[in-house]
Design an enzyme around this catalytic site. Structure first.
Site, PDB file in Angstrom:
ATOM      1  N   SER A 247       0.817  -1.214   0.000  1.00 32.65           N
ATOM      2  CA  SER A 247       0.000   0.000   0.000  1.00 32.65           C
ATOM      3  C   SER A 247       0.847   1.258   0.000  1.00 32.65           C
ATOM      4  O   SER A 247       2.022   1.240   0.372  1.00 32.65           O
ATOM      5  CB  SER A 247      -0.927   0.023   1.223  1.00 32.65           C
ATOM      6  OG  SER A 247      -1.795  -1.084   1.227  1.00 32.65           O
ATOM      7  N   SER A 285      -3.407  -3.965  -2.815  1.00 37.97           N
ATOM      8  CA  SER A 285      -2.766  -2.716  -2.422  1.00 37.97           C
ATOM      9  C   SER A 285      -3.800  -1.662  -2.054  1.00 37.97           C
ATOM     10  O   SER A 285      -4.814  -1.502  -2.727  1.00 37.97           O
ATOM     11  CB  SER A 285      -1.891  -2.199  -3.570  1.00 37.97           C
ATOM     12  OG  SER A 285      -1.041  -1.163  -3.138  1.00 37.97           O
ATOM     13  N   ASP A 287      -4.035   1.992  -2.174  1.00 39.31           N
ATOM     14  CA  ASP A 287      -3.401   3.187  -2.748  1.00 39.31           C
ATOM     15  C   ASP A 287      -4.424   4.313  -2.697  1.00 39.31           C
ATOM     16  O   ASP A 287      -5.235   4.490  -3.615  1.00 39.31           O
ATOM     17  CB  ASP A 287      -2.961   2.917  -4.186  1.00 39.31           C
ATOM     18  CG  ASP A 287      -2.074   1.683  -4.292  1.00 39.31           C
ATOM     19  OD1 ASP A 287      -1.341   1.406  -3.326  1.00 39.31           O
ATOM     20  OD2 ASP A 287      -2.126   0.997  -5.317  1.00 39.31           O
TER      21      ASP A 287
END
Length: 369
Positions: A247, A285, A287
Site C-alpha cells: 500500500s 494494495s 493506494d
C-alpha cells in the site's frame, strides 16, 4: 554510502523547482510531526504515527477544501465520506499502521478539546468536535512490526501532533513509516515540493507519502530500470513468502486557491507519480490519496456567505504536473532515506544500496550524474 535524499546522489526528478526544504512543509502553514516506536522489550515494535497539520494547527477552526482518490481500495482512510460530501477537511491528517487506525482516529477526535483555547474557539463549537470525522490512513507493517500487539496509543498520537513543525522533515524509518517496505527494500516516509510561478502569484505544491508497496523488478528512478539491475543475489528479498500487494498513502498540499473538485483532480494525479516509480495498484494494495488546499479560508461557525477564489481550470496544468513530480520524488526519498532494519521474528529488510543505485544511473545516463 550512508542513506540520503535523492538529490544528494546527484539525481534530479522533474522540471519545476523545489521549495526551501523540498518537503510538504514548504507549503505555508503545513506542519509535520512523527512519533516513532522502536522496542524489543516484550513484543517487537517497529511502528508509529505521522501527522500532517494544516494552517499551523488552526485547521480546527479554519477548515480547508479537499478531495481524494482511491487508486486501489484494499486499504483504509477514515473520514472520506465527509470529504466527498462537504469537500473539506477539518482536522489534521494522520498516517499509521493498519491495526492502529481506530486509536489514532479517536485520538484526533479528542485532541481539539485540549487545544481549543489556543485558537479562541467558542465552547459550543469546541464541544461539537467530539463528533469530528478525522482523516487517518494506513499501510501494513506486520512483517517488521508485531502488529497484533497494538503498540500505538492515544498518547503517541498526541505527541506526534504536538511535535508537528515546519522545516526539514525526517524521512524513511520514522513515524507511520517505521516498519514499511517499498519495492522490496526498506521504505517509509518521504516528501518533496514544487514551486509554481504564475503571473499573479507563486504557489507551492507539497507531497508526503507513506510508501509500503511494490516489486523490485518494477522500481524505476528517472526512467532507469534500477530494480532490474539490483539482483537478489546482491541484496536479498525481505520476503520468505511474499504478501499479496502492499500500500501507499499520498497526502498532497497546496496554498493555491482551489475548490474541492480541483483538489480531487490533484489527488488523482498522484497516480502518475506512483506509476513513474513502478507502482501499478496491485489487487491487494491500498493506494489512497488525499489533497487539500489552503488558499481559501473557511472559518467555523460563519453566519454569512464566504468569499472564495478559484484558480481557473485552464491554469491547472502546472500544478497537476507538480503533483506528479513531487509524488515521484517523495517515494524515491522514502527509499533513499530508509536504513536497513531488523524487526519482528528477526526479519531483515535492507535499505536501498545507494552506491549501487549511483552505479546503475551512471550506466544508463553517464553524463547526467
Amino acid at each position: 554510502m550512508t542513506q540520503a535524499r535523492l538529490r544528494d546522489l546527484g539525481i534530479t526528478i522533474g522540471n519545476y523547482p523545489t521549495g526551501t526544504y523540498n518537503a510538504i512543509t514548504d507549503v505555508p502553514g503545513v506542519l509535520v510531526g512523527h512519533e516513532t516506536i522502536i522496542s524489543d522489550e516484550g513484543r517487537t515494535a517497529r511502528t508509529g504515527v505521522t501527522t500532517i497539520v494544516p494552517r499551523e494547527g488552526a485547521i480546527w477552526s479554519d477548515h480547508a477544501f479537499a478531495g481524494y482518490f482511491s487508486f486501489n481500495g484494499c486499504g483504509e482512510m477514515t473520514g472520506l465520506p465527509w470529504v466527498a460530501e462537504s469537500g473539506l477537511i477539518h482536522t489534521p491528517i494522520a498516517i499509521t499502521n493498519t491495526n492502529s487506525v481506530g486509536v489514532v482516529r479517536d485520538a484526533l477526535c479528542a485532541y481539539p478539546l485540549e487545544i481549543a483555547s489556543s485558537f479562541e474557539v467558542p465552547p459550543s463549537i469546541a464541544s461539537s468536535w467530539s463528533g469530528s470525522l478525522p482523516v487517518v490512513g494506513e499501510t501494513w507493517d506486520g512483517w517488521l512490526n508485531d502488529i497484533e500487539a497494538f503498540h500505538v496509543t492515544r498518547e503517541h498520537t498526541f505527541r506526534a501532533l504536538k511535535a508537528a513543525r515546519t522545516g526539514a522533515v525526517a524521512e524513511g524509518n520514522v513515524g507511520g513509516g517505521t516498519g514499511m517496505i517499498c519495492h522490496e527494500f526498506k521504505g517509509g516516509i518521504g516528501t518533496s515540493s514544487r514551486i509554481i510561478k504564475y503571473a499573479h502569484a507563486n504557489y507551492t505544491v507539497g507531497v508526503l507519502v507513506q510508501a509500503n508497496y511494490g516489486s523490485r523488478n518494477l522500481l524505476s528512478i528517472g526512467g532507469v530500470p534500477v530494480g532490474r539491475e539490483l539482483d537478489f543475489s546482491q541484496i536479498a528479498s525481505p520476503w520468505i513468502e511474499p504478501p499479496k500487494g502492499g500500500s501507499i498513502i499520498v497526502v498532497v498540499a497546496t496554498d493555491a486557491p482551489l475548490i474541492p473538485v480541483q483538489c480531487q483532480r490533484l489527488a488523482r494525479r498522484a497516480t502518475v507519480g506512483l506509476a513513474r516509480v513502478g507502482g501499478v495498484g496491485s489487487n491487494g494494495s491500498g493506494d489512497i490519496f488525499i489533497a487539500f488546499a489552503t488558499g481559501n479560508h473557511l472559518p467555523v461557525g460563519s453566519q454569512t456567505p464566504i468569499d472564495l477564489q478559484m484558480l481557473p481550470h485552464d491554469h491547472m496544468d502546472p500544478i497537476i504536473e507538480a503533483v506528479a513530480e513531487a509524488t515521484e520524488e517523495s517515494i524515491l526519498n522514502a527509499l533513499t532515506a530508509a536504513d536497513t532494519m531488523v524487526g519482528y521474528k528477526g526479519r531483515t529488510v535492507y535499505g536501498l544500496p545507494l552506491d549501487e543505485v549511483t552505479r546503475v544511473m551512471r550506466k544508463y545516463r553517464p553524463t547526467s550524474i
